[in-house]
Enzyme design. Sequence first.
Site, short mmCIF file in Angstrom:
data_model
loop_
_atom_site.label_atom_id
_atom_site.label_comp_id
_atom_site.label_asym_id
_atom_site.label_seq_id
_atom_site.Cartn_x
_atom_site.Cartn_y
_atom_site.Cartn_z
N CYS A 78 7.53 19.58 -7.60
CA CYS A 78 8.21 18.30 -7.87
C CYS A 78 9.69 18.62 -8.12
O CYS A 78 10.00 19.56 -8.86
CB CYS A 78 7.61 17.65 -9.11
SG CYS A 78 8.62 16.31 -9.79
N GLY A 102 -2.32 -9.22 12.55
CA GLY A 102 -2.89 -7.90 12.82
C GLY A 102 -3.61 -7.27 11.65
O GLY A 102 -3.46 -6.06 11.42
N THR A 103 -4.39 -8.09 10.93
CA THR A 103 -5.19 -7.51 9.85
C THR A 103 -6.62 -8.04 9.93
O THR A 103 -6.85 -9.20 10.24
CB THR A 103 -4.57 -7.77 8.46
OG1 THR A 103 -5.38 -7.16 7.45
CG2 THR A 103 -4.42 -9.26 8.18
N HIS A 147 0.83 -1.22 0.00
CA HIS A 147 0.00 0.00 0.00
C HIS A 147 0.86 1.26 0.00
O HIS A 147 0.36 2.35 0.28
CB HIS A 147 -0.94 0.00 1.21
CG HIS A 147 -2.04 -1.01 1.09
ND1 HIS A 147 -2.84 -1.37 2.14
CD2 HIS A 147 -2.45 -1.77 0.04
CE1 HIS A 147 -3.72 -2.29 1.74
NE2 HIS A 147 -3.49 -2.55 0.46
#
Length: 226
Positions: free
Chosen positions: A130, A169-170, A103
């Site tokens: 940028c 832990g999900t 992610h």
Amino acid sequence: MRITVLTGAGISAESGLATFRASDGLWENHRIEDVASPDGFARDPALVHQFYNERRKNAAAAVPNAAHQALARLAERHDLTLITQNVDDLHERAGSAKVIHMHGSLNRARCTSCNLTWAAPPQMSVDMPCPACAARTIRPDIVWFGEMPFHLEQIWVALEQADLFAAIGTSGNVYPAAGFAQHAARNGAHCVELNLQDSATSRDFDDHIRGPASLTVPAWVDSLGS
Ligand code: APR
């Protein structure tokens, strides 16, 4: 033994970082469509930067816990592929050298004009140019809802090759990560879920180790021997 591990926000909870779907979770206090979607960024980029600046500050102040440290030890003893949904860098700071951030990462920025990615400054804002094309359209290099996760080809291979798959832990609410146990099991892996409580995909696992990650993960890693 070839081990593939997926971690979620729960592994960083005892380091003081908020999870998403607990009663005091991030999605209780922010609308996903406002702060974690391309439309939300187009509508109000300043709000999105503010959300991630706060999370970046909290993550920088957090300390890896015994669960992160145990996974770093695991990589010294077994062929480990560590995949995380988390965007903090606690795995790296605990000593994990190879972490697949499906992610993205709070510590990376991306230009939406030229697609350059670079190490994000602690605080980002809409008027930051940028470094390559000078466009003022930079965003966190984080995967938002409706966008494709990173490194999926590499992840599917790691799941197909695993002897053992563990999800730590999900909550199993977000695909494709929520489908990883089924994919690993279809390819012969033994699947274990380490969590405080049942998740939306607990039925996909052979074993369930219940308790706080800072206690269960070190004990689980030690049980695997070398
Ligand atoms: N030890 C072990 N597990 C814990 C702990 C702990 N100390 N604290 C919380 N958990 C578990 C909860 O029981 C829950 O199952 O961690 C899980 C956290 O679930 P979520 O908040 O839904 O986080 P996560 O599963 O990582 O979310 C997946 O959703 O919003 C998106 O992109 C975001 O990566 C995130 C994805």
